[in-house]
Write a protein that holds these residues in place. Structure first.
Motif, PDB file in Angstrom:
ATOM      1  N   ASP A 190      55.570  41.180  47.293  1.00 56.38           N
ATOM      2  CA  ASP A 190      54.521  42.252  47.240  1.00 56.38           C
ATOM      3  C   ASP A 190      53.499  42.250  46.158  1.00 56.38           C
ATOM      4  OD1 ASP A 190      56.013  43.865  48.962  1.00 56.38           O
ATOM      5  OD2 ASP A 190      57.738  44.376  47.517  1.00 56.38           O
ATOM      6  N   GLY A 191      52.908  40.758  46.378  1.00 56.01           N
ATOM      7  CA  GLY A 191      52.011  40.560  45.119  1.00 56.01           C
ATOM      8  C   GLY A 191      50.497  40.827  45.463  1.00 56.01           C
ATOM      9  N   GLY A 192      50.305  41.557  46.777  1.00 54.95           N
ATOM     10  CA  GLY A 192      48.776  41.927  46.964  1.00 54.95           C
ATOM     11  C   GLY A 192      47.886  42.129  45.918  1.00 54.95           C
ATOM     12  N   ASP A 193      48.188  43.394  45.111  1.00 51.34           N
ATOM     13  CA  ASP A 193      47.586  43.717  44.237  1.00 51.34           C
ATOM     14  C   ASP A 193      47.247  42.628  42.939  1.00 51.34           C
ATOM     15  OD1 ASP A 193      47.444  46.054  45.806  1.00 51.34           O
ATOM     16  OD2 ASP A 193      48.750  47.137  44.660  1.00 51.34           O
ATOM     17  N   ALA A 194      48.345  42.117  42.741  1.00 48.15           N
ATOM     18  CA  ALA A 194      48.321  41.212  41.563  1.00 48.15           C
ATOM     19  C   ALA A 194      47.373  39.958  41.869  1.00 48.15           C
ATOM     20  CB  ALA A 194      49.487  40.729  41.376  1.00 48.15           C
ATOM     21  N   ARG A 195      47.186  39.556  43.339  1.00 47.55           N
ATOM     22  CA  ARG A 195      46.423  38.458  43.777  1.00 47.55           C
ATOM     23  C   ARG A 195      45.001  39.037  43.661  1.00 47.55           C
ATOM     24  NH1 ARG A 195      48.873  37.774  48.147  1.00 47.55           N
ATOM     25  NH2 ARG A 195      50.507  36.375  47.454  1.00 47.55           N
ATOM     26  N   ALA A 196      44.725  40.135  44.102  1.00 49.41           N
ATOM     27  CA  ALA A 196      43.431  40.904  44.082  1.00 49.41           C
ATOM     28  C   ALA A 196      42.790  40.685  42.563  1.00 49.41           C
ATOM     29  CB  ALA A 196      43.307  42.128  44.851  1.00 49.41           C
ATOM     30  N   GLU A 197      43.848  40.993  41.689  1.00 44.02           N
ATOM     31  CA  GLU A 197      43.480  41.402  40.309  1.00 44.02           C
ATOM     32  C   GLU A 197      43.032  39.677  39.805  1.00 44.02           C
ATOM     33  OE1 GLU A 197      45.754  41.753  36.024  1.00 44.02           O
ATOM     34  OE2 GLU A 197      46.697  42.501  37.920  1.00 44.02           O
ATOM     35  N   LEU A 198      43.764  38.820  40.235  1.00 47.03           N
ATOM     36  CA  LEU A 198      43.279  37.201  40.097  1.00 47.03           C
ATOM     37  C   LEU A 198      41.927  36.799  40.577  1.00 47.03           C
ATOM     38  CD1 LEU A 198      46.686  35.669  40.104  1.00 47.03           C
ATOM     39  CD2 LEU A 198      45.626  35.917  38.111  1.00 47.03           C
ATOM     40  N   GLU A 199      41.823  37.304  41.904  1.00 51.81           N
ATOM     41  CA  GLU A 199      40.616  36.985  42.680  1.00 51.81           C
ATOM     42  C   GLU A 199      39.414  37.531  41.719  1.00 51.81           C
ATOM     43  OE1 GLU A 199      39.710  35.298  45.242  1.00 51.81           O
ATOM     44  OE2 GLU A 199      41.826  34.884  46.191  1.00 51.81           O
ATOM     45  N   THR A 200      39.696  38.665  41.209  1.00 50.74           N
ATOM     46  CA  THR A 200      38.393  39.475  40.485  1.00 50.74           C
ATOM     47  C   THR A 200      38.115  38.895  39.336  1.00 50.74           C
ATOM     48  OG1 THR A 200      39.212  41.651  41.602  1.00 50.74           O
ATOM     49  CG2 THR A 200      37.577  41.527  39.523  1.00 50.74           C
ATOM     50  N   ALA A 201      39.084  38.408  38.574  1.00 51.53           N
ATOM     51  CA  ALA A 201      38.948  37.690  37.289  1.00 51.53           C
ATOM     52  C   ALA A 201      38.496  36.326  37.617  1.00 51.53           C
ATOM     53  CB  ALA A 201      40.339  37.351  36.642  1.00 51.53           C
ATOM     54  N   ALA A 202      38.954  35.593  38.592  1.00 51.91           N
ATOM     55  CA  ALA A 202      38.115  34.278  38.724  1.00 51.91           C
ATOM     56  C   ALA A 202      36.617  34.326  39.151  1.00 51.91           C
ATOM     57  CB  ALA A 202      38.922  33.698  39.947  1.00 51.91           C
ATOM     58  N   VAL A 203      36.318  35.327  39.966  1.00 55.32           N
ATOM     59  CA  VAL A 203      35.030  35.374  40.272  1.00 55.32           C
ATOM     60  C   VAL A 203      34.103  36.154  39.109  1.00 55.32           C
ATOM     61  CG1 VAL A 203      33.293  36.522  41.734  1.00 55.32           C
ATOM     62  CG2 VAL A 203      35.591  35.627  42.710  1.00 55.32           C
ATOM     63  N   GLY A 204      34.678  36.919  38.304  1.00 59.48           N
ATOM     64  CA  GLY A 204      33.729  37.475  37.285  1.00 59.48           C
ATOM     65  C   GLY A 204      32.801  38.429  37.612  1.00 59.48           C
ATOM     66  N   PRO A 205      31.729  38.553  36.894  1.00 63.62           N
ATOM     67  CA  PRO A 205      31.252  37.853  35.472  1.00 63.62           C
ATOM     68  C   PRO A 205      32.107  38.608  34.459  1.00 63.62           C
ATOM     69  CG  PRO A 205      29.537  39.216  36.176  1.00 63.62           C
ATOM     70  CD  PRO A 205      30.549  39.378  37.442  1.00 63.62           C
ATOM     71  N   PRO A 206      32.579  37.931  33.423  1.00 62.54           N
ATOM     72  CA  PRO A 206      32.493  36.409  33.346  1.00 62.54           C
ATOM     73  C   PRO A 206      33.668  35.692  34.185  1.00 62.54           C
ATOM     74  CG  PRO A 206      33.477  37.140  31.235  1.00 62.54           C
ATOM     75  CD  PRO A 206      33.055  38.090  32.078  1.00 62.54           C
ATOM     76  N   ALA A 207      33.366  34.694  34.901  1.00 66.88           N
ATOM     77  CA  ALA A 207      34.449  33.940  35.646  1.00 66.88           C
ATOM     78  C   ALA A 207      35.640  33.491  34.663  1.00 66.88           C
ATOM     79  CB  ALA A 207      33.809  32.908  36.540  1.00 66.88           C
ATOM     80  N   ASP A 208      36.797  33.475  34.954  1.00 66.70           N
ATOM     81  CA  ASP A 208      37.654  33.146  34.014  1.00 66.70           C
ATOM     82  C   ASP A 208      38.687  31.896  34.831  1.00 66.70           C
ATOM     83  OD1 ASP A 208      40.056  32.635  32.585  1.00 66.70           O
ATOM     84  OD2 ASP A 208      40.437  34.752  32.043  1.00 66.70           O
ATOM     85  N   PRO A 209      38.398  30.798  34.070  1.00 65.75           N
ATOM     86  CA  PRO A 209      38.939  29.631  34.753  1.00 65.75           C
ATOM     87  C   PRO A 209      40.633  29.518  34.791  1.00 65.75           C
ATOM     88  CG  PRO A 209      38.148  28.961  32.692  1.00 65.75           C
ATOM     89  CD  PRO A 209      37.436  30.264  32.838  1.00 65.75           C
ATOM     90  N   THR A 210      40.918  30.400  33.738  1.00 68.19           N
ATOM     91  CA  THR A 210      42.555  30.475  34.214  1.00 68.19           C
ATOM     92  C   THR A 210      43.025  31.275  35.446  1.00 68.19           C
ATOM     93  OG1 THR A 210      42.772  30.746  31.556  1.00 68.19           O
ATOM     94  CG2 THR A 210      44.695  31.647  32.829  1.00 68.19           C
ATOM     95  N   ALA A 211      42.196  32.353  35.363  1.00 75.69           N
ATOM     96  CA  ALA A 211      42.489  32.834  36.954  1.00 75.69           C
ATOM     97  C   ALA A 211      42.187  31.990  38.033  1.00 75.69           C
ATOM     98  CB  ALA A 211      41.647  34.124  37.157  1.00 75.69           C
ATOM     99  N   THR A 212      41.360  31.066  37.980  1.00 77.35           N
ATOM    100  CA  THR A 212      41.179  30.202  39.154  1.00 77.35           C
ATOM    101  C   THR A 212      42.215  29.187  39.104  1.00 77.35           C
ATOM    102  OG1 THR A 212      38.790  30.253  38.665  1.00 77.35           O
ATOM    103  CG2 THR A 212      39.653  28.528  40.085  1.00 77.35           C
ATOM    104  N   SER A 213      42.701  28.866  37.947  1.00 78.74           N
ATOM    105  CA  SER A 213      43.908  27.766  38.000  1.00 78.74           C
ATOM    106  C   SER A 213      45.185  28.381  38.626  1.00 78.74           C
ATOM    107  CB  SER A 213      44.279  27.481  36.601  1.00 78.74           C
ATOM    108  OG  SER A 213      43.234  26.651  36.083  1.00 78.74           O
ATOM    109  N   LEU A 214      45.286  29.699  38.685  1.00 72.01           N
ATOM    110  CA  LEU A 214      46.334  30.329  38.847  1.00 72.01           C
ATOM    111  C   LEU A 214      46.490  30.888  40.337  1.00 72.01           C
ATOM    112  CD1 LEU A 214      46.902  32.753  35.781  1.00 72.01           C
ATOM    113  CD2 LEU A 214      48.461  31.117  36.345  1.00 72.01           C
TER     114      LEU A 214
END
Length: 432
Positions: free
Chosen positions: A266-290
């Motif tokens: 049930d990780g849909g919301d958490a995945r969306a959180e990472l997608e938002t952080a990866a795109v930014g701004p500012p873009a977070d490379p840690t989110a992209t790696s995860l």
């Protein structure tokens, strides 16, 4: 590809048995010769030893490999140094019971075969001196070695079985098994020495040292930042261990904690959180790696490719890791496409070592070559030469790149890599 599944000095034979790739390393031949020689040994006995020992060890490893294949993995067997090694990468985590079954399968095969041969020797017997020697050697290397292999000492099969039976988290089980192994190895060394078995005593001493180092390594690993340890577990598809470790630490980074949640059902919301952080701004490379890790867990290599192409910030190390794991799962085309996405990347930031792009291009060439896209593979190989790839040993010994060698244009790129490798070797030799 620059990612050997098993370690070895120099392969002297490669073949397949029951569909499993088997490699014999020269170190195996050397050790077998040392173990088989003693003052006054006859040439006939040495020949028997050289024939029976590889067969006995190979049969043992086939026991591991056959059971390991039931997990969906594609095991690879290496005969090197003191014995054999069966390497495999299951597509999903396996249970403790399955791990025990894989560990026990090898000795079980040896015990069955050796038991049958021993029963035959007792009930029927062999009159020929030659065949009697063959039978004795076969019983010793199947039944005898299999029983010894079940001793509760890591890295023997008995030690690996013990590790799965002990309580606690995987990390704690590893340390506890190593501690038990030290005790048993010391006792075994003392017994072996008292009976004049010098080599066996030295081998047990080696086990003591290796397990002491394992315990020390575990202590050092415990000092590593917990966020890094959790991400490493996710990369290795050990989600349950990552989740257990994350639950023990309240100070875990929010994005890493989100990745652990996203790895669940049930990780849909958490995945969306990472997608938002990866795109930014500012873009977070840690989110992209995860996100790369999460796509890797699902085996969604197309998603990794698309992420590499569109992420505002990207680490080259994540691309190399994704390529490597995809390749190991026989996803050759997908591995190459991930590399192509990186090489075609014109927008956004590319973080990492400058030489990483050359390695990514080389891995891309290997992926296309294994996928049968030879022209695309040659183009990637030339790109690797242009970007500064200089690992001449990999180029000349890598079977994955072999289909490209007959193609026009390969030799020119090879010369570029060779000149660069020689220049680097000369520069290193000139250093004080």
């Amino acid at each position: 590809m620059t990612m050997p599944l098993v370690e070895g000095g120099r392969a002297i034979a490669r073949f397949r048995v029951l569909g499993f790739p088997v490699t014999i390393d020269i170190s195996f031949v050397v050790v077998v010769a040392i173990l088989g020689w003693y003052p006054g040994v006859q040439a006939r006995d040495m020949v028997i030893w050289f024939v029976v020992v590889p067969v006995a060890i190979l049969v043992h490893e086939l026991g591991h490999a056959v059971v390991a294949r039931t997990t969906g993995a594609q095991p690879v067997i290496m005969l090197a140094a003191l014995g054999g090694l069966t390497s495999f990468l299951p597509p999903r985590p396996i249970s403790r019971a399955r791990s025990i079954a894989i560990s026990v399968a090898g000795p079980a095969v040896g015990i069955v075969i050796g038991g049958v041969l021993l029963a035959y020797a007792w009930t029927v017997g062999v009159e020929s001196e030659l065949w009697s020697s063959v039978l004795e050697t076969a019983i010793f290397t199947t039944l005898g070695w299999s029983v010894l292999n079940l001793l509760p000492i890591l890295p023997l099969d008995g030690g690996q079985t013990l590790r799965e039976l002990l309580p606690g988290s995987p990390a704690k089980r590893e340390v506890r098994a190593a501690t038990v192994s030290i005790v048993f190895a010391v006792l075994a060394a003392v017994v072996a020495f008292r009976f004049g078995l010098v080599f066996a005593a030295l081998l047990c001493a080696f086990f003591v040292v290796s397990n002491v180092m394992l315990v020390r390594g575990a202590r050092e690993e415990a000092k590593v930042d917990v966020n890094q340890r959790v991400v490493q577990l996710l990369w290795m598809d050990r989600v349950d261990e990552a989740r257990a470790l994350a639950a023990e630490h309240d100070e875990l980074h929010l994005l890493v904690r989100a990745a652990v949640r996203a790895a669940g059902p049930d990780g849909g919301d958490a995945r969306a959180e990472l997608e938002t952080a990866a795109v930014g701004p500012p873009a977070d490379p840690t989110a992209t790696s995860l996100l790369v890790v999460l796509h890797r867990l699902r085996g969604d290599w197309s998603a990794v490719r698309d992420l590499v192409a569109r992420a505002p910030v990207m680490y080259s190390g994540d691309v190399i890791a994704a390529q490597t794991i995809a390749f190991r799962h026989q996803a050759f085309r997908e591995s190459a496409e991930i590399g192509e996405a990186w090489l075609a990347r014109n927008a956004g930031s590319r973080l990492g070592e400058p030489r990483d792009s050359a390695l990514i291009a080389y891995n891309t060439a290997c992926g296309w070559a294994r996928a049968g896209e030879l022209d695309r593979g040659l183009t990637a190989f030339k790109r690797a030469a242009e970007l500064g790839f200089d690992d001449l040993t990999a180029v000349d010994s890598d079977d994955d790149i072999a289909p490209l060698r007959p193609l026009p244009g390969y030799d020119e790129a090879h010369k570029v890599i060779r000149r660069r490798a020689l220049a680097r070797a000369e520069s290193l030799s000139d250093r004080p």
